[in-house]
Design an enzyme around this catalytic site. Structure first.
Site, PDB file in Angstrom:
ATOM      1  N   GLY A  98       2.872   0.472   0.833  1.00 45.02           N
ATOM      2  CA  GLY A  98       3.204   0.930   2.182  1.00 45.02           C
ATOM      3  C   GLY A  98       3.157   2.426   2.399  1.00 45.02           C
ATOM      4  N   ASP A 145      -6.198   4.309   5.467  1.00 44.33           N
ATOM      5  CA  ASP A 145      -5.422   4.949   4.398  1.00 44.33           C
ATOM      6  C   ASP A 145      -6.196   6.087   3.744  1.00 44.33           C
ATOM      7  OD1 ASP A 145      -3.561   3.039   4.922  1.00 44.33           O
ATOM      8  OD2 ASP A 145      -3.219   2.510   2.817  1.00 44.33           O
TER       9      ASP A 145
HETATM   10  O1  PMV Z   1       0.203  -1.149   2.569  1.00 41.49           O
HETATM   11  P1  PMV Z   1      -0.722  -0.037   2.944  1.00 41.49           P
HETATM   12  O2  PMV Z   1       0.016   1.240   3.248  1.00 41.49           O
HETATM   13  O3  PMV Z   1      -1.835   0.169   1.982  1.00 41.49           O
HETATM   14  O4  PMV Z   1      -1.396  -0.397   4.358  1.00 41.49           O
HETATM   15  C1  PMV Z   1      -2.217  -1.532   4.582  1.00 41.49           C
HETATM   16  C2  PMV Z   1      -2.627  -1.550   6.024  1.00 41.49           C
HETATM   17  C3  PMV Z   1      -3.344  -2.833   6.493  1.00 41.49           C
HETATM   18  O5  PMV Z   1      -3.611  -2.641   7.880  1.00 41.49           O
HETATM   19  C4  PMV Z   1      -2.428  -4.049   6.352  1.00 41.49           C
HETATM   20  C5  PMV Z   1      -4.640  -3.087   5.760  1.00 41.49           C
HETATM   21  C6  PMV Z   1      -5.737  -2.097   6.072  1.00 41.49           C
HETATM   22  O6  PMV Z   1      -6.758  -2.144   5.356  1.00 41.49           O
HETATM   23  O7  PMV Z   1      -5.634  -1.321   7.032  1.00 41.49           O
END
Ligand code: PMV
Length: 312
Positions: A98, A145
Site C-alpha cells: 500500500g 506506482d
Molecule cells: O498496493 P499498491 O500501493 O501497490 O497499489 C495497487 C494499486 C492498484 O490500483 C490496486 C493496482 C494498480 O496496478 O494500480
C-alpha cells in the site's frame, strides 16, 4: 566500476486504486520516505535487502522480488553472471503493502543501474524500467506506482488502455499537508485482489457501472479541491472513495477500524490506500497537532502509524 546509488519515492494513492486499472484517473502523492539502491562491484551477484519492513512482507514477496529484478536487469541488458555486483536496498520507506514499496524499489534499482553502467537513460526511460519491474510483482500494473516513484510530487494519472502514452499531470497544492498512514500489518497480493475485482465486475456489471460512475465524479471534484487547497472537501471525498472501495469488497475489518478511528479523532477524511484487504490506510490530518492525535489513536489500537506529508 564505481559504486552507484539510486532512489525511488514511496507514494500513497489518495483517490482511485483499482479504478485506475480500468482507465479512470487516479490521484497519488509521493511521500517523504524513499527506497535507496546501492550497487557496488562484487565477485558474484548478491542482493542485500535492508529496508525496514512489515514482518513477513519480504519473505512473502521474495519470489516476486527476484522476478522483478530479473525483468529490470534484462531490460537494461545487464547480465549478472558476466558483470556481477552487490545490490543493497535501504532507505526509510517501509516495505509494506500500500505504500508503493515495490515500485520505489524498482525505480531505485533502475536509477542505480543507469548510473553504474553509464546507460544514459532519462526519467521517462527509468519510468519504463520501473514499470517492467512492477510486472514482476503483479502481472498488469496500471503504472501509477512507478510514475509516482520516479517523478515524485502529486500526480493525476490515467492509464491509456489502448497501450499508448498514459496521462500524467503534475498537480500543485497551495502547501504540503500532514497525513497519517496506518498499517494493518497484513500483506495482501495485488495480483489476487485486482483479479478478484475483475471477476466481481464481470459478474455484476450493473453494480460496478454505478460504482465506477460515482467514482468518476469524485475524482474530478477531488482534483479541484486539492489544487484549491480545500482540505475539508478533499477529506469528504476521501471518505466517499473509501465507501465505494468497501462496496467493491477490497477493504477489510482492520482497514475499516483504522479509518473509523482516524475520523473519530477529527481527521478531515480517511480511506484505505493501495491494494486493500490489508496494507495501509491514509488519513488527511492538516496540522501537526491533529496528525499526532490521529497517529496516537491508531497506535493505541495496537497498529503502527507513520506520519508524513503529501504535496511535498
Ligand atoms: O498496493 P499498491 O500501493 O501497490 O497499489 C495497487 C494499486 C492498484 O490500483 C490496486 C493496482 C494498480 O496496478 O494500480
Amino acid at each position: 566500476m564505481k559504486a552507484a546509488e539510486g532512489h525511488g519515492f514511496g507514494k500513497t494513492i489518495l483517490f482511485g486504486e483499482h479504478f485506475v486499472v480500468y482507465g479512470l484517473p487516479a490521484i497519488a502523492s509521493a511521500i517523504g520516505s524513499k527506497t535507496t539502491a546501492v550497487i557496488e562491484p562484487a565477485d558474484r551477484y548478491e542482493l542485500v535487502d535492508l529496508r525496514p519492513a512489515t514482518p513477513g512482507y519480504k519473505e512473502e514477496k521474495h519470489g516476486e522480488q527476484v522476478e522483478s529484478n530479473r525483468l529490470i536487469f534484462s531490460a537494461c541488458k545487464v547480465d549478472v553472471e558476466e558483470t556481477p555486483f552487490k545490490l543493497t536496498l535501504g532507505g526509510d520507506l517501509i516495505a509494506a503493502s500500500g505504500v508503493g514499496a515495490s515500485a520505489a524499489s524498482a525505480a531505485a534499482i533502475a536509477r542505480a543501474l543507469n548510473q553504474y553502467f553509464e546507460l544514459g537513460y532519462d526519467d521517462a526511460h527509468i519510468n519504463a524500467l520501473a514499470y517492467e519491474g512492477e510486472k514482476g510483482y503483479h502481472g498488469k500494473p496500471s503504472g501509477i506506482d512507478n510514475t509516482a516513484a520516479v517523478y515524485g510530487g502529486l500526480i493525476w494519472f490515467a492509464k491509456n488502455l489502448k497501450g499508448g502514452e498514459n496521462t500524467m499531470d503534475l498537480l500543485k497544492m497551495p502547501r504540503p499537508v500532514e497525513i497519517v498512514l496506518g498499517n494493518t500489518g497484513i500483506t495482501a497480493s495485488t495480483k489476487e485482489v485486482v483479479e478478484d475485482v475483475r471477476r466481481n465486475r464481470e459478474k455484476d456489471p450493473k453494480k460496478y457501472g454505478r460504482i465506477f460512475a460515482k467514482y468518476g465524479e469524485i475524482v474530478v471534484s477531488a482534483r479541484k479541491a486539492i489544487t484549491e487547497g480545500d482540505l475539508e472537501a478533499v477529506g469528504r471525498l476521501m471518505d466517499r472513495n473509501h465507501e465505494l472501495l468497501e462496496e467493491m469488497t477490497v477493504s477489510c475489518d482492520e482497514l475499516d477500524l483504522l479509518v473509523g478511528v482516524a475520523r473519530e479523532e477529527g481527521a478531515a477524511g480517511a480511506k484505505m490506500t493501495g491494494t486493500g484487504r490489508g496494507g495501509l490506510m491514509v488519513a488527511l490530518t492538516p496540522g501537526k497537532h491533529l496528525q499526532d492525535k490521529v497517529a496516537e489513536a491508531i497506535e493505541g489500537e495496537g497498529f503502527v502509524a507513520y506520519k508524513t506529508k503529501i504535496g511535498i
